[in-house]
Motif scaffolding. Structure first.
Motif, PDB file in Angstrom:
ATOM      1  N   LYS A  14      34.243  54.733  40.408  1.00  0.00           N
ATOM      2  CA  LYS A  14      34.148  54.398  38.984  1.00  0.00           C
ATOM      3  C   LYS A  14      33.693  52.962  38.768  1.00  0.00           C
ATOM      4  O   LYS A  14      33.523  52.516  37.636  1.00  0.00           O
ATOM      5  CB  LYS A  14      35.504  54.609  38.302  1.00  0.00           C
ATOM      6  CG  LYS A  14      35.943  56.065  38.240  1.00  0.00           C
ATOM      7  CD  LYS A  14      37.264  56.184  37.507  1.00  0.00           C
ATOM      8  CE  LYS A  14      37.693  57.648  37.388  1.00  0.00           C
ATOM      9  NZ  LYS A  14      38.976  57.781  36.651  1.00  0.00           N
ATOM     10  N   PHE A  15      33.515  52.230  39.851  1.00  0.00           N
ATOM     11  CA  PHE A  15      33.036  50.854  39.808  1.00  0.00           C
ATOM     12  C   PHE A  15      32.379  50.552  41.149  1.00  0.00           C
ATOM     13  O   PHE A  15      32.477  51.341  42.095  1.00  0.00           O
ATOM     14  CB  PHE A  15      34.175  49.864  39.513  1.00  0.00           C
ATOM     15  CG  PHE A  15      35.415  50.097  40.337  1.00  0.00           C
ATOM     16  CD1 PHE A  15      35.561  49.538  41.596  1.00  0.00           C
ATOM     17  CD2 PHE A  15      36.456  50.882  39.847  1.00  0.00           C
ATOM     18  CE1 PHE A  15      36.699  49.756  42.359  1.00  0.00           C
ATOM     19  CE2 PHE A  15      37.597  51.109  40.599  1.00  0.00           C
ATOM     20  CZ  PHE A  15      37.724  50.543  41.853  1.00  0.00           C
ATOM     21  N   THR A  16      31.700  49.440  41.220  1.00  0.00           N
ATOM     22  CA  THR A  16      30.954  49.103  42.429  1.00  0.00           C
ATOM     23  C   THR A  16      31.640  47.980  43.202  1.00  0.00           C
ATOM     24  O   THR A  16      32.543  47.309  42.692  1.00  0.00           O
ATOM     25  CB  THR A  16      29.505  48.713  42.087  1.00  0.00           C
ATOM     26  OG1 THR A  16      28.756  48.576  43.292  1.00  0.00           O
ATOM     27  CG2 THR A  16      29.463  47.410  41.296  1.00  0.00           C
ATOM     28  N   ASN A  17      31.225  47.768  44.435  1.00  0.00           N
ATOM     29  CA  ASN A  17      31.846  46.751  45.290  1.00  0.00           C
ATOM     30  C   ASN A  17      31.147  45.402  45.113  1.00  0.00           C
ATOM     31  O   ASN A  17      30.518  44.877  46.038  1.00  0.00           O
ATOM     32  CB  ASN A  17      31.812  47.188  46.761  1.00  0.00           C
ATOM     33  CG  ASN A  17      30.409  47.448  47.265  1.00  0.00           C
ATOM     34  OD1 ASN A  17      29.516  47.777  46.497  1.00  0.00           O
ATOM     35  ND2 ASN A  17      30.194  47.304  48.564  1.00  0.00           N
ATOM     36  N   SER A  18      31.265  44.842  43.922  1.00  0.00           N
ATOM     37  CA  SER A  18      30.564  43.596  43.603  1.00  0.00           C
ATOM     38  C   SER A  18      31.302  42.381  44.151  1.00  0.00           C
ATOM     39  O   SER A  18      32.467  42.155  43.846  1.00  0.00           O
ATOM     40  CB  SER A  18      30.397  43.464  42.085  1.00  0.00           C
ATOM     41  OG  SER A  18      31.645  43.638  41.420  1.00  0.00           O
ATOM     42  N   MET A  19      30.606  41.611  44.980  1.00  0.00           N
ATOM     43  CA  MET A  19      31.141  40.368  45.536  1.00  0.00           C
ATOM     44  C   MET A  19      30.204  39.222  45.179  1.00  0.00           C
ATOM     45  O   MET A  19      29.045  39.442  44.815  1.00  0.00           O
ATOM     46  CB  MET A  19      31.282  40.467  47.047  1.00  0.00           C
ATOM     47  CG  MET A  19      32.330  41.456  47.519  1.00  0.00           C
ATOM     48  SD  MET A  19      32.451  41.484  49.323  1.00  0.00           S
ATOM     49  CE  MET A  19      33.853  42.606  49.524  1.00  0.00           C
ATOM     50  N   VAL A  20      30.699  38.002  45.314  1.00  0.00           N
ATOM     51  CA  VAL A  20      29.892  36.830  44.973  1.00  0.00           C
ATOM     52  C   VAL A  20      28.625  36.794  45.821  1.00  0.00           C
ATOM     53  O   VAL A  20      27.510  36.626  45.305  1.00  0.00           O
ATOM     54  CB  VAL A  20      30.703  35.526  45.143  1.00  0.00           C
ATOM     55  CG1 VAL A  20      29.800  34.308  44.975  1.00  0.00           C
ATOM     56  CG2 VAL A  20      31.853  35.469  44.145  1.00  0.00           C
ATOM     57  N   TRP A  21      28.765  36.971  47.147  1.00  0.00           N
ATOM     58  CA  TRP A  21      27.607  36.858  48.031  1.00  0.00           C
ATOM     59  C   TRP A  21      26.571  37.945  47.755  1.00  0.00           C
ATOM     60  O   TRP A  21      25.364  37.674  47.782  1.00  0.00           O
ATOM     61  CB  TRP A  21      28.029  36.896  49.497  1.00  0.00           C
ATOM     62  CG  TRP A  21      28.431  38.254  50.002  1.00  0.00           C
ATOM     63  CD1 TRP A  21      29.668  38.792  50.065  1.00  0.00           C
ATOM     64  CD2 TRP A  21      27.541  39.277  50.492  1.00  0.00           C
ATOM     65  NE1 TRP A  21      29.638  40.068  50.554  1.00  0.00           N
ATOM     66  CE2 TRP A  21      28.346  40.387  50.828  1.00  0.00           C
ATOM     67  CE3 TRP A  21      26.163  39.361  50.677  1.00  0.00           C
ATOM     68  CZ2 TRP A  21      27.804  41.577  51.342  1.00  0.00           C
ATOM     69  CZ3 TRP A  21      25.625  40.535  51.184  1.00  0.00           C
ATOM     70  CH2 TRP A  21      26.439  41.621  51.515  1.00  0.00           C
ATOM     71  N   SER A  22      27.027  39.186  47.482  1.00  0.00           N
ATOM     72  CA  SER A  22      26.085  40.281  47.257  1.00  0.00           C
ATOM     73  C   SER A  22      25.342  40.107  45.939  1.00  0.00           C
ATOM     74  O   SER A  22      24.162  40.462  45.830  1.00  0.00           O
ATOM     75  CB  SER A  22      26.811  41.631  47.287  1.00  0.00           C
ATOM     76  OG  SER A  22      27.774  41.724  46.256  1.00  0.00           O
ATOM     77  N   PHE A  23      26.031  39.553  44.923  1.00  0.00           N
ATOM     78  CA  PHE A  23      25.379  39.297  43.644  1.00  0.00           C
ATOM     79  C   PHE A  23      24.299  38.233  43.809  1.00  0.00           C
ATOM     80  O   PHE A  23      23.175  38.397  43.335  1.00  0.00           O
ATOM     81  CB  PHE A  23      26.403  38.854  42.605  1.00  0.00           C
ATOM     82  CG  PHE A  23      25.814  38.604  41.239  1.00  0.00           C
ATOM     83  CD1 PHE A  23      25.594  39.656  40.360  1.00  0.00           C
ATOM     84  CD2 PHE A  23      25.475  37.322  40.838  1.00  0.00           C
ATOM     85  CE1 PHE A  23      25.041  39.433  39.104  1.00  0.00           C
ATOM     86  CE2 PHE A  23      24.918  37.087  39.589  1.00  0.00           C
ATOM     87  CZ  PHE A  23      24.710  38.150  38.719  1.00  0.00           C
TER      88      PHE A  23
END
Length: 384
Positions: A169-178
């Motif tokens: 229902k959500f994504t694995n958003s991290m600082v480095w990946s963004f």
């Protein structure tokens, strides 16, 4: 021989000096361990409002209870607000255990790069911190909620985010990946959203859905169900639940679990027209039938398979339409795919100052395979 023995003795004596300890070692009681941070903007002064959650311990008999304390500071920059937090804690901040950074909607809409630059640049902050966007609340309001299961809100959010591949229902958003995604040509980013919700008389942070970015600016949102199909298109989905309502007019709802999925994107260019063929191959199993229909019978199974393909295809088309027409944001990576396989087309678009995503026509083909029905293949029958 004596010279050799002297060398050995020297090495033995010097080893404890050069191999033990750390040059910047500090006692734990001289540090404030930060679990997470939230960033808002003061609309009057235009200063950043930094909210930090610091871990505290309280002795209870022979054991200790881990809790947290909230500190709020303001600064012209994020780093100045971080430094000013020391005045309130009386301790240097320790960032290596930080789990999450929450950014307010207003900051994200104005451009998120100035807010996350320090987090990305600092040697003391983990690049794998979860990046969340506060929706409907300020970022500080999210961090100030208290959860019963885990008194440290940042740890609760960390536990939830680690379940992204199961919930979908959500994504694995991290600082480095963004940050990494921003530099990729023909690609936009989606960041998980969090909001406070009343549950059983308590206000709890709910993680669901995504914030859609174009460049580094927030342009809109998609909900948890739409996020599921975004992950499906991007080949990032592992498990999910899909509920089919009133299958073929049978007044029966069926819940299917997605166990595996493969999506193939095929970019096409023909006579000045660009299109993307999307072939989706989900493997599903029956997990719940709210009725007495036997959907494992061959003819009923074909009906269920057709309904699943129709439902998934419709959801994917609706999502693409929303992203193209409402947000013009290529979080699906269509432009990136064209850049990989047909770079000349992207170069022509760039020369004309155009974005290819909005012009891409899509063809969606769903190929469902239903395998099994858990521990029973029969519905619950009512005796005559």
């Amino acid at each position: 021989m004596k010279k050799k023995i002297s060398y050995i003795i020297f090495i033995i004596l010097i080893c404890p000096i050069i191999l033990c300890g750390c040059w910047n070692y500090r006692e734990i009681d001289t540090l404030a361990i930060v679990a997470g941070m939230a960033l808002d903007k003061n609309m009057v002064t235009n200063k950043y409002i930094l909210t930090t959650e610091v871990i505290t311990t309280q002795a209870q008999g022979v054991s200790s209870i881990i809790s947290s304390q909230i500190f709020t500071t303001e600064g012209d920059s994020v780093f100045s607000a971080v430094r000013d937090t020391i005045e309130k804690t009386g301790l240097r901040l320790f960032w290596s255990d930080s789990k999450v950074i929450i950014i307010s909607d207003s900051i994200a809409r104005g451009g998120i790069i100035p807010a996350i630059d320090w987090t990305n640049r600092s040697n003391f902050v983990r690049p794998d911190m979860w990046l969340l966007i506060a929706k409907g609340n300020t970022a500080s309001e999210i961090l100030k909620t208290k959860v019963k299961i885990n008194e440290v809100t940042s740890f609760h959010l960390d536990d939830t985010m680690n379940s992204w591949s199961i919930l979908s229902k959500f994504t694995n958003s991290m600082v480095w990946s963004f940050v990494d995604g921003l530099s990729s040509p023909g690609k936009s980013e989606a960041v998980t959203t969090v909001k406070n919700k009343l549950s059983d008389g308590n206000i709890l942070p709910l993680v669901e859905g995504c914030a859609i970015f174009k460049s580094d600016k927030l342009v809109g949102y998609i909900d948890g169900n739409e996020t599921l199909y975004m992950l499906m298109i991007k080949n990032k989905i592992k498990q999910a639940l899909i509920t089919l309502v009133n299958v073929s007019g049978s007044n029966t709802n069926v819940t299917l679990e997605l166990n595996d999925n493969r999506t193939k994107l095929t970019p096409i260019y023909n006579n000045g027209s660009v299109s993307m063929i999307i072939d989706v191959y989900p493997t599903l199993s029956i997990h719940e039938i709210q009725g007495t229909n036997d959907f494992m019978k061959e003819e009923n199974l074909e009906t269920l398979q057709h309904e699943a393909e129709k439902n998934i295809g419709s959801q994917i088309k609706n999502l693409i339409s929303k992203l193209q027409n409402n947000y013009d944001s290529d979080v699906l990576g269509f432009g990136e795919k064209f850049n990989e396989e047909k770079p000349k087309i992207i170069k022509d678009y760039n020369k004309n100052g155009k974005d290819i995503f909005k012009d891409i026509k899509t063809v969606v083909n769903v190929h469902v395979e239903i395998k099994g029905s858990n521990k029973t293949i029969k519905p619950i029958y009512i005796g005559k």
